[in-house]
Design an enzyme around this catalytic site. Structure first.
Site, mmCIF file in Angstrom:
data_model
loop_
_atom_site.group_PDB
_atom_site.id
_atom_site.type_symbol
_atom_site.label_atom_id
_atom_site.label_comp_id
_atom_site.label_asym_id
_atom_site.label_seq_id
_atom_site.Cartn_x
_atom_site.Cartn_y
_atom_site.Cartn_z
ATOM 1 N N HIS A 174 34.926 33.307 46.695
ATOM 2 C CA HIS A 174 33.967 32.800 47.675
ATOM 3 C C HIS A 174 33.613 31.370 47.247
ATOM 4 O O HIS A 174 33.636 31.060 46.050
ATOM 5 C CB HIS A 174 32.724 33.695 47.611
ATOM 6 C CG HIS A 174 31.690 33.435 48.641
ATOM 7 N ND1 HIS A 174 30.809 32.394 48.556
ATOM 8 C CD2 HIS A 174 31.374 34.098 49.777
ATOM 9 C CE1 HIS A 174 29.978 32.427 49.594
ATOM 10 N NE2 HIS A 174 30.313 33.446 50.361
ATOM 11 N N ASP A 203 31.051 36.868 39.670
ATOM 12 C CA ASP A 203 30.343 36.869 40.946
ATOM 13 C C ASP A 203 30.293 38.337 41.394
ATOM 14 O O ASP A 203 31.301 38.902 41.808
ATOM 15 C CB ASP A 203 31.129 35.997 41.931
ATOM 16 C CG ASP A 203 30.585 36.089 43.350
ATOM 17 O OD1 ASP A 203 29.650 36.883 43.573
ATOM 18 O OD2 ASP A 203 31.107 35.372 44.217
ATOM 19 N N GLN A 240 29.459 41.137 45.919
ATOM 20 C CA GLN A 240 29.996 42.242 46.737
ATOM 21 C C GLN A 240 30.191 43.510 45.913
ATOM 22 O O GLN A 240 30.688 44.505 46.438
ATOM 23 C CB GLN A 240 31.345 41.852 47.366
ATOM 24 C CG GLN A 240 31.273 40.740 48.363
ATOM 25 C CD GLN A 240 30.440 41.088 49.602
ATOM 26 O OE1 GLN A 240 30.184 42.255 49.906
ATOM 27 N NE2 GLN A 240 30.001 40.068 50.312
ATOM 28 N N LYS A 275 22.155 41.680 50.135
ATOM 29 C CA LYS A 275 23.390 42.434 50.408
ATOM 30 C C LYS A 275 23.265 43.888 49.959
ATOM 31 O O LYS A 275 24.233 44.643 50.006
ATOM 32 C CB LYS A 275 24.573 41.770 49.700
ATOM 33 C CG LYS A 275 24.941 40.399 50.285
ATOM 34 C CD LYS A 275 26.170 39.838 49.628
ATOM 35 C CE LYS A 275 26.400 38.372 49.902
ATOM 36 N NZ LYS A 275 26.873 38.097 51.250
ATOM 37 N N CYS A 301 33.734 31.934 54.032
ATOM 38 C CA CYS A 301 33.444 31.068 52.866
ATOM 39 C C CYS A 301 34.556 31.170 51.830
ATOM 40 O O CYS A 301 34.306 31.125 50.612
ATOM 41 C CB CYS A 301 32.102 31.399 52.226
ATOM 42 S SG CYS A 301 30.726 31.116 53.322
HETATM 43 C C1 LIG Z 1 31.712 37.285 46.973
HETATM 44 C C2 LIG Z 1 30.467 36.518 47.327
HETATM 45 N N1 LIG Z 1 29.964 35.658 46.442
HETATM 46 C C3 LIG Z 1 28.859 34.946 46.682
HETATM 47 C C4 LIG Z 1 28.209 35.053 47.875
HETATM 48 C C5 LIG Z 1 26.986 34.229 48.114
HETATM 49 O O1 LIG Z 1 25.863 35.036 48.230
HETATM 50 P P1 LIG Z 1 24.482 34.396 48.672
HETATM 51 O O2 LIG Z 1 24.749 33.696 49.972
HETATM 52 O O3 LIG Z 1 23.574 35.569 48.825
HETATM 53 O O4 LIG Z 1 24.051 33.477 47.592
HETATM 54 C C6 LIG Z 1 28.697 35.912 48.858
HETATM 55 C C7 LIG Z 1 28.068 35.989 50.177
HETATM 56 O O5 LIG Z 1 28.692 36.309 51.171
HETATM 57 C C8 LIG Z 1 29.851 36.668 48.570
HETATM 58 O O6 LIG Z 1 30.363 37.522 49.458
#
Ligand SMILES: Cc1ncc(COP(=O)(O)O)c(C=O)c1O
Length: 414
Positions: free
Chosen positions: A129, A207, A210, A233, A372
């Protein structure tokens, strides 16, 4: 020894906890298949927020009066719940942040910007992401380090045979990877990567945006150094999340944001900083949101993370089977047994935005876009995909409605 399956989750019953499902969209019941972007909130979390604001709200760590003490106890109680949720060694290892994005930026700035130098390698993957890609790309440019990607195979899984070659290219200082991919649902081998990163003398940054909502996470068993995730989430409020980090690393790091609360002593000449996690929590925090995060942790823990994971595996398998019936569909990512509850696909000659609009008229909400993950889209040779993603309240009937909606889109655009 027999492996027992987790108790089966009762999605129709859990759905009743979520007021959002009481409405109709374009006259149809809501089929919400976009939980990877954000989940809905159960009454238990909404009620916690209301009661907290009505009875206990004040700024934390500031006053000596009753309300502030009450509020501080709730806020720190939430930190303990989050710590236990990921099996942190201590609540001090949990920094409240705005979300996974801020947690990953914190590591990139407070560790990466200080430690990286020319000749160093920052290893990410083609599956990241932007939140775990752009900060590292930026830090590599700022410091003269090199950004290196682990490639994906045709199943959307990491090609770990490249690791030896990568190790020969420079001094690996950071390995950054998601545990579960938001675009393909791939579950990544973090334990292996953590061990490899440590063999290179690098830190392992995960990260977990998910992963934490969908499967049981034990940061100590993963062997990583940092793990970032977001409350929104996993049934919690927006604007709050957590960064878990190993205490010795957090202790040794520079601060990220500077200002109130994060200090030990400020004089005209210089400032010394407070202990972790206060050192990283400058200014007024998302107090009620953190308390709501604690309530969300309670909610998903009561449902059971193993049951949630099992439920999503079954839904992913069902969705892949049903979607495969559609002529001209292209499915992306690994087989059902190696993915989380996320399914990405494209219909021949129909733009994902058109697909998503037709589905919306049927009351079915999916995501259409690059998720993203523009480098991944580049790798797949597409600008965008459709993505259906599931959670504890998702029922198979919603997948059936997705499939009928896709047939309808094909009729409209044929
Ligand atoms: C794999 C992953 N990393 C990071 C993020 C970023 O999360 P946030 O927008 O809550 O900071 C997301 C959000 O869709 C994501 O799916």
């Amino acid at each position: 020894m027999a492996v027992s399956s987790p108790p089966k989750l009762d999605a129709p019953k859990l759905r009743a906890d979520f007021p959002i499902f009481e409405q109709k969209i374009h006259g149809k019941p809501l089929a919400y298949l976009d939980s990877a972007v954000s989940t809905h909130k159960p009454r238990q979390v909404l009620e916690k927020l209301r009661v907290f604001y009505e009875t206990s709200y004040a700024n934390v760590h500031r006053g000596v009066y009753t309300l502030s003490e009450r509020s501080t106890a709730e806020y720190e109680g939430a930190r303990q719940k989050v710590a236990q949720f990921v099996n942190a060694a201590s609540p001090s290892e949990i920094v409240f942040v705005r979300g996974a994005t801020e947690g990953l930026n914190l590591v990139a700035y407070a560790w990466g910007l200080v430690k990286l130098e020319p000749g160093d390698l920052v290893v990410v993957t083609e599956l990241e992401h932007h939140s775990n890609f752009v900060p590292w790309q930026y830090m590599a440019k700022r410091t003269g380090a090199t950004l290196r990607m682990i490639s994906l195979n045709e199943n959307g899984e990491l090609d770990l045979s490249e690791l030896d070659a990568i190790a020969g290219e420079g001094k690996v200082k950071v390995v950054a990877n998601n545990l579960v991919s938001n675009a393909l649902g791939t579950i990544n081998p973090i334990e292996k990567l953590s061990a490899w990163a440590h063999d290179q003398g690098a830190i392992m940054v995960v990260d977990g945006a998910q992963a934490a909502p969908h499967k049981s996470v034990d940061v100590q068993a993963l062997g990583c150094d940092f793990f970032a995730f977001s409350a929104h989430k996993m049934c919690g409020p927006t604007s709050v999340g957590a960064l878990w980090g190993r205490l010795e690393l957090l202790d040794a790091m520079e601060p990220f944001n500077l200002g109130g609360h994060m200090i030990r002593k400020v004089t005209f000449e210089e400032t010394t900083y407070g202990e972790v996690p206060a050192k990283f929590e400058a200014g007024t925090q998302p107090i009620a949101e953190a308390v709501g995060f604690g309530a969300a942790v309670d909610y998903v823990t009561d449902v059971g993370l193993d049951s949630i994971e099992q439920h999503e595996h079954e839904l992913a398998a069902y969705a892949l089977e049903r979607l495969a019936e559609i002529p001209g569909i292209k499915l992306y990512g690994p087989p059902a047994d190696r993915r989380a509850g996320i399914v990405s696909f494209n219909l021949t000659d129909i733009h994902p935005h058109d697909v998503a609009q037709v589905l919306d008229m049927e009351g079915v909400a999916i995501r259409a876009g690059h998720h993203c993950c523009q480098p991944l889209m580049q790798k797949l040779g597409v600008a965008a995909t459709n993505r259906a993603s599931f959670y504890l309240y998702t029922v198979p009937d919603e997948i059936d409605r997705l499939v009928s909606g896709l047939h309808k889109a094909q009729k409209i655009f044929s």
